[in-house]
Structure formats: structure tokens, C-alpha cells
Design a protein around this motif. Structure first.
Motif, PDB file in Angstrom:
ATOM      1  N   ALA A 117       5.786  -7.769  11.359  1.00 18.72           N
ATOM      2  CA  ALA A 117       5.687  -6.388  10.886  1.00 18.72           C
ATOM      3  C   ALA A 117       5.794  -6.277   9.374  1.00 18.72           C
ATOM      4  O   ALA A 117       5.400  -5.247   8.802  1.00 18.72           O
ATOM      5  N   LEU A 118       6.313  -7.303   8.718  1.00 12.11           N
ATOM      6  CA  LEU A 118       6.531  -7.262   7.277  1.00 12.11           C
ATOM      7  C   LEU A 118       5.962  -8.514   6.620  1.00 12.11           C
ATOM      8  O   LEU A 118       5.856  -9.575   7.243  1.00 12.11           O
ATOM      9  N   ASP A 144       3.943  -3.599   4.207  1.00  9.47           N
ATOM     10  CA  ASP A 144       3.467  -3.443   5.577  1.00  9.47           C
ATOM     11  C   ASP A 144       2.070  -4.067   5.609  1.00  9.47           C
ATOM     12  O   ASP A 144       1.130  -3.508   5.028  1.00  9.47           O
ATOM     13  N   LEU A 162       6.595  -1.313   0.690  1.00  8.78           N
ATOM     14  CA  LEU A 162       7.784  -0.699   1.269  1.00  8.78           C
ATOM     15  C   LEU A 162       9.015  -0.824   0.378  1.00  8.78           C
ATOM     16  O   LEU A 162       9.842   0.080   0.336  1.00  8.78           O
ATOM     17  N   ARG A 190       7.845  -4.618  17.836  1.00  9.32           N
ATOM     18  CA  ARG A 190       6.888  -4.938  16.783  1.00  9.32           C
ATOM     19  C   ARG A 190       6.187  -6.275  16.994  1.00  9.32           C
ATOM     20  O   ARG A 190       5.175  -6.551  16.346  1.00  9.32           O
ATOM     21  N   THR A 249       1.493  -1.404  13.264  1.00 12.30           N
ATOM     22  CA  THR A 249       1.991  -0.155  12.667  1.00 12.30           C
ATOM     23  C   THR A 249       1.198   1.042  13.173  1.00 12.30           C
ATOM     24  O   THR A 249       1.770   2.095  13.497  1.00 12.30           O
ATOM     25  N   THR A 258       8.843   1.143  11.884  1.00  4.33           N
ATOM     26  CA  THR A 258       7.924   0.638  10.862  1.00  4.33           C
ATOM     27  C   THR A 258       8.656   0.264   9.571  1.00  4.33           C
ATOM     28  O   THR A 258       8.020   0.089   8.530  1.00  4.33           O
ATOM     29  N   ARG A 260      10.457   1.925   7.594  1.00  3.66           N
ATOM     30  CA  ARG A 260      10.472   2.910   6.510  1.00  3.66           C
ATOM     31  C   ARG A 260      11.865   3.447   6.253  1.00  3.66           C
ATOM     32  O   ARG A 260      12.113   4.061   5.209  1.00  3.66           O
TER      33      ARG A 260
END
Length: 413
Positions: A258-259, A273, A280, A386, A391, A408, A410
């Protein structure tokens, strides 16, 4: 999240080359790469002078410095004597400066057509095959069988130094190589090392590459300000990530894909992302040992060398030119711990957590304590979700906005 680490990483052990060798331009003495096997049973160390040492994990006492024997850390095991039949350390003579290392594994043997069938033991048919790829100064990639220490492939095609390597994690033995010839090459080792794609588009040396754990994306970065993301299905460019102001030299995906983090000579680590291209978070490396002769009221910054995610995905480790190792929490702007590392070039987490290895310019390797955490149930749920949802798929779920932001990354934990 419950954290149990000390504020300052503890040095557990240090490995040094067996004998001092004179420096010359043909061999080089730096440790440009270190790697743990995915199952945590092997450690690979590029110790300079064209030599890679493969060590079974845990380490023997003979490899450790005296202070390491006194270290009290439940994650770092030390053995007195190896059991009969246990793996032995191996020396791989690559014949060239070794710039990159990467482990891969397979449930079936590869490359055996290179060897007479009489040399294969029946016991070798019932094991997981661990491979180690080495990226060399002459543009070749040598692939070794970890269990036997013999070479399986010598992949040629790059026209300059192979600076980084990445195996797919889905047992398919797809290998990506990144080179100073400004290209990436994708090889299928299950098809006898067949070259299946050449990726062009970088205008400078390619410093690093990483395949996402879900094997959907490939990240590559070069001596330019942008990062490229490629599809591992079609081998086409997905997008460029722009935000750095200098060469990007290291990259890594989080365990759930996810990252993405990238480290640059511009003194920053950026967390992205990869699905949307959104920046991010940014981690700024303020020099911890400023040059007093040129001291000013402005903070001095330090260029990056390496960055990597911890196995549970809650921490980052980075090495900078101010000779410090930093460990960061994804939640905080400042590092949670710092330790002095002389001329660090590369770092890698032990796959089961609790230990971090760093490789230095003098050919040494150091092992440090790293965050040993009990992940919160919230993070474990997020990580599981994830691993399967992008996303965009999360944003399409009929759930509250705060939950979407958390899933996500955030918002903080």
C-alpha cells in the motif's frame, strides 16, 4: 501499537572480512549490499573484493565481537556449535565488484540442465530451493544455489554496472535487474534465465528497483528527480512520481504493497501511495553532526543512502551521509531512535523482526536491535485488507470517510 524497544539501537554484532586486502580499483572493499533470505535462515554479505559470504542464521560465536556475546536480546540467537548436518557458510567468488544481492526461492529446481544428473542427490528433490542473485560491475548477474554454493546462471545483457536486483515474491522466480546503462531487464529463471523484457525510459543511471509484495508493480529510480512505476503484468509505465529535487538512490514497498518509500540525495525520504501517486509524508534528514567550521543558524541536511520498511510495516530505517542510522515511525516526523554508523551504505531488516543489518564502506556489517512491536488489531486488519485491495477499491467501499482514510494511510494509528 505497543513498542518495546530502547531509545537507542544496541549494537549486537559486527562482521569483518577475514583478512585485510589491499584496495585496488578492480576489486573495491565496500559492502554495497546485505540481504536476509525470506525464511530468515541465511544472511548474504557482499564483503568487497568480489566476494560474497553466505552465513546460516543464527550466527556462530566465531563470527561475533566480544560485546555481542554479552548482548541480552531475545531476538538475537547465538549458537555455540552447529548441529550435525546443518548448513555451512559459503564463500562465493564473483570475480567482480558486487553491487547488489537478492534472494529468491522456488519449490522446484532451476538451472539443473547445466549440471550432470549424476551430481544431483535424491535429497535435493525434497527441499525449497533458495537462490541468490549477485549484480556485478561488468554488467553480468550471477545466480547461485544457496544450498550447494554452485552457480546456476550467468545472465548477460547489461552494458554497465548492475546496481540493484529484485525477485518477485510469488515463487515465479522473475528477476528484475537495474543498471547504470539506464535500463531495467526482466528475466524468467524458470525458463532458464530467459530475458523477457527490457524497460527503457530513464535518462540517467538506474540506482534501485523493487517489486511490490503483491507482484503487481515495479518501482525504479535513477539519477534524476522522478521515480517510475511499471506494471508487472504488461511491463508498461504506469506513472511517474515527481517530488524529489535530486537523484533517488533507494526505494522499498511496504509489506502490504500500500505504500512506497523513496530516498534521495536531496536529504528526504518520501512516502507515496503508489496507486494514486499522492505524496503522503516526507521525512527530512537534518544533519546530526554539522560541520562546525561552516555552522550557520540554518539546519544542515544530510544526503540519503538507503531506506527500507520493517517486516510489520510500521517503521522505516534509513542511512544518511552524516553517519547515522535512523529508525522512523510512520506516525512521527522525527526519528524514534538514532545510532552512529560509520559510512553506512545499505540496510536490511531481519524478516521476522527485531534485528537490522547495515553494510559499511569499509566492508563491515553491523547488526542492531530494531523495533520489536506488537501490532495493534487495527493495523493487522488494515494490512490484511490492503494486501488484496488497491487504494481505488478501498475508496469505493461503502464505509465512513475516516475508515477510508485509515485504510489508505491518510491518518495516523
Amino acid at each position: 501499537m505497543s513498542q518495546t524497544m530502547e531509545d537507542i539501537p544496541v549494537l549486537l554484532a559486527e562482521l569483518r572480512p577475514g583478512r585485510e586486502q589491499p584496495y585496488d580499483w578492480k576489486s573495491s572493499c565496500e559492502t554495497w549490499s546485505v540481504a536476509f533470505s525470506p525464511d530468515g535462515k541465511w544472511f548474504a554479505w557482499s564483503q568487497g573484493h568480489g566476494i560474497v559470504k553466505l552465513l546460516p542464521w543464527p550466527l556462530d560465536k566465531e563470527h561475533l565481537k566480544p560485546q555481542a556475546l554479552k548482548a541480552k536480546n531475545h531476538c538475537f540467537k547465538i549458537t555455540d556449535v552447529k548441529e550435525q548436518g546443518s548448513p555451512k557458510e559459503k564463500i562465493l567468488d564473483c570475480g567482480q565488484i558486487v553491487w547488489a544481492l537478492a534472494f529468491g526461492c522456488s519449490s522446484s529446481p532451476v538451472g539443473w540442465k547445466l549440471w550432470p544428473s549424476s551430481r544431483l542427490k535424491a535429497s535435493e528433490n525434497n527441499r525449497t530451493y533458495q537462490l541468490l542473485a549477485t549484480g556485478l560491475n561488468n554488467g553480468h548477474v550471477k545466480v547461485w544455489d544457496v544450498h550447494t554454493g554452485r552457480i546456476l546462471f550467468n545472465l548477460s545483457g547489461h552494458q554497465d554496472v548492475v546496481r540493484d536486483l529484485s525477485f518477485s515474491s510469488n515463487n515465479n522466480l522473475i528477476l528484475v535487474t537495474a543498471s547504470r546503462d539506464k535500463t531495467l531487464r526482466i528475466w524468467d529463471l524458470k525458463k532458464d534465465g530467459k530475458l523477457i523484457q527490457v524497460l527503457s525510459g530513464h535518462i540517467q543511471w538506474v540506482y534501485c528497483c523493487a517489486i511490490s509484495p503483491d507482484c503487481s508493480m515495479l518501482c525504479s529510480a535513477a539519477g534524476e528527480n522522478s521515480v517510475k512505476l511499471w506494471s508487472m503484468h504488461s511491463y508498461t509505465l504506469i506513472r511517474k512520481l515527481e517530488g524529489h529535487q535530486n537523484s533517488v538512490v533507494s526505494c522499498d514497498f511496504s509489506p502490504d504493497s500500500a505504500l512506497l518509500v523513496t530516498a534521495s540525495y536531496d536529504t528526504t525520504v518520501i512516502m507515496w501511495d503508489p496507486y494514486t501517486g499522492e505524496k503522503l509524508r516526507e521525512f527530512l534528514h537534518v544533519c546530526l553532526q554539522p560541520d562546525l567550521e561552516y555552522s550557520t543558524t540554518e539546519p544542515q541536511l544530510s544526503a540519503l543512502r538507503s531506506v527500507c520498511f520493517s517486516p510489520e510495516g510500521l517503521f522505516l530505517a534509513s542511512l544518511a551521509d552524516d553517519r547515522f542510522l535512523r529508525i522512523w515511525s510512520l506516525e512521527l516526523q522525527d526519528p524514534v531512535s538514532v545510532a552512529p554508523v560509520t559510512n553506512g551504505l545499505c540496510c536490511a531488516f531481519f524478516p521476522h523482526g527485531g534485528i537490522l543489518a547495515t553494510g559499511n564502506r569499509d566492508g563491515h556489517v553491523q547488526f542492531w536491535t530494531s523495533p520489536k512491536v506488537l501490532s495493534s488489531l487495527r493495523h493487522l486488519c488494515r494490512k490484511t485488507i490492503r494486501c488484496f485491495l488497491t487504494t481505488y477499491q478501498v475508496l469505493a467501499l461503502p464505509i465512513p470517510r475516516k475508515m477510508k482514510d485509515f485504510l489508505t494511510y491518510r491518518t495516523h494509528l
